[in-house]
Design a protein around this motif. Sequence first.
Motif, short mmCIF file in Angstrom:
data_model
loop_
_atom_site.label_atom_id
_atom_site.label_comp_id
_atom_site.label_asym_id
_atom_site.label_seq_id
_atom_site.Cartn_x
_atom_site.Cartn_y
_atom_site.Cartn_z
N ASN A 320 -2.15 0.93 0.28
CA ASN A 320 -1.77 -0.37 -0.26
C ASN A 320 -1.96 -1.78 -0.63
OD1 ASN A 320 0.72 0.43 2.04
ND2 ASN A 320 -0.20 -0.44 3.79
N LYS A 321 -3.64 -1.11 -1.43
CA LYS A 321 -4.15 -1.80 -2.48
C LYS A 321 -4.94 -3.07 -1.67
CE LYS A 321 -1.50 -0.26 -6.79
NZ LYS A 321 -2.59 0.80 -7.32
N ASP A 322 -4.74 -2.84 -0.02
CA ASP A 322 -5.02 -3.81 0.82
C ASP A 322 -6.88 -3.23 0.77
OD1 ASP A 322 -5.58 -5.69 2.25
OD2 ASP A 322 -4.48 -4.70 4.47
N LYS A 328 -13.84 -6.31 4.63
CA LYS A 328 -13.46 -6.80 6.46
C LYS A 328 -13.94 -6.27 7.04
CE LYS A 328 -10.71 -9.09 9.21
NZ LYS A 328 -9.41 -10.01 9.89
N LEU A 329 -13.69 -5.01 7.59
CA LEU A 329 -13.87 -4.16 8.46
C LEU A 329 -15.32 -3.41 8.69
CD1 LEU A 329 -13.69 -1.49 10.52
CD2 LEU A 329 -12.08 -3.29 10.75
N ALA A 330 -15.49 -2.97 7.36
CA ALA A 330 -17.00 -1.81 6.61
C ALA A 330 -17.71 -3.58 7.35
CB ALA A 330 -17.15 -1.82 5.41
N GLN A 331 -17.66 -5.09 7.40
CA GLN A 331 -18.88 -5.62 7.69
C GLN A 331 -18.95 -5.96 8.72
OE1 GLN A 331 -16.87 -9.44 5.52
NE2 GLN A 331 -18.07 -8.78 3.44
N LEU A 352 -14.75 -2.97 -3.33
CA LEU A 352 -15.22 -3.48 -4.13
C LEU A 352 -15.16 -3.83 -5.31
CD1 LEU A 352 -19.01 -3.15 -2.11
CD2 LEU A 352 -17.34 -5.41 -1.44
N THR A 353 -15.00 -2.15 -5.50
CA THR A 353 -14.99 -2.27 -6.92
C THR A 353 -13.46 -3.16 -8.34
OG1 THR A 353 -16.64 -0.67 -7.60
CG2 THR A 353 -14.84 -1.05 -9.32
N ARG A 354 -12.63 -2.66 -7.31
CA ARG A 354 -11.14 -3.13 -7.71
C ARG A 354 -11.35 -5.24 -6.51
NH1 ARG A 354 -11.41 0.88 -9.10
NH2 ARG A 354 -10.07 2.88 -9.33
#
Length: 359
Positions: A320-322, A328-331, A352-354
Amino acid sequence: MTVVFSNSKAAVWNTIQVALQQTGFVVAEVTALDKKQGSFQQVMSPNTVKQDLVISVYKPNGGLEQRFAERGATPESAWDFVQTHLKQLSVTKARDGELEFIVERDPRRIYDRMVAWFVRHDAPVPLSSDEFLSGLRSRFHEIDGMVFLPEQVAEYDKKRAQMAQAPQMELFVSDERSAIDWLTEFLKKRPSTYQEIHPEFTKQLGAGWRKHEAKPELAALLEDNFLKYEGSGDVPSQIHSYLSTNHKDLRGLEKSNPRLVAKAKDRWFVPDPNKAQDLEKKREKALLKEFETYLAFTGRKLKEFRLEVLRAGFKAAWVNKDYQTIIKLAQKIPEASLQEDEQLLMWYDHALTRTEADA
């Protein structure tokens, strides 16, 4: 290219692997290099790694990139990648007179490599896991749990005929995914009742379990990933084959025979590909629903979670390109858990890159 390095942390290996993939390389093999004579530090220190890791990678040629540019994210592009990838893998590996299982030829590992390929191209993955696995078996040859191109089969069979036994895949149960893989291998060989599976499964949940990974209930794993014969209708062929092979008194019986039905009742078995796809869709829906509860968590860090839920959620967010949801969840999970899981790190790194590119 071949990269040789020595480090005891999985996070370091995953970081190197993701970096290689981002620059266009595909991992073909990971092995341990036993140099026999170690360095001074390796010999003298009890805490150093005694073997170096060897990572063999390649950049696809032969027009794969051009065909991908023309076709886009289609199933044909996925199978084109697999065709190219299988050509790069070792056909046989032997050690101490025995054939080794080539991990990179495992169907699920091939799927992971295909996913990484599409993610690097910022493209949606065109096939679900079960669609891919089903298509893989119909297009290529699977022998001893490994996938080969038609032209590689004769070479493997020739080497296999010289060995006393088939190579065995080593399964170390450390999280939900590897627990499912273990159950799959167990039930392929021996469709069993819950009471028969439980003691064998419990032995696998040892000290190697990942620190923050929630331990799943066996009943839930069976319900979500396998089928149980309830005793109505003909005995499934998977169970029929096992019983007729291992019980002399049940040989030659029809699948509807009452004695066979009674023996087969309540046994769990691995579904055929079509039914497996239905189970996969049901399971993915449940995983994404649980992912929403992780997103709604208001504390600083999740202390316990299911990696399968995170993987499914990260993948859906990527489609979804979200990218912000992934970040957010990785944090919310410990840094080590993110760094030590190849798939999570891949989704996060690309998100992160995108995000930076769009800024």
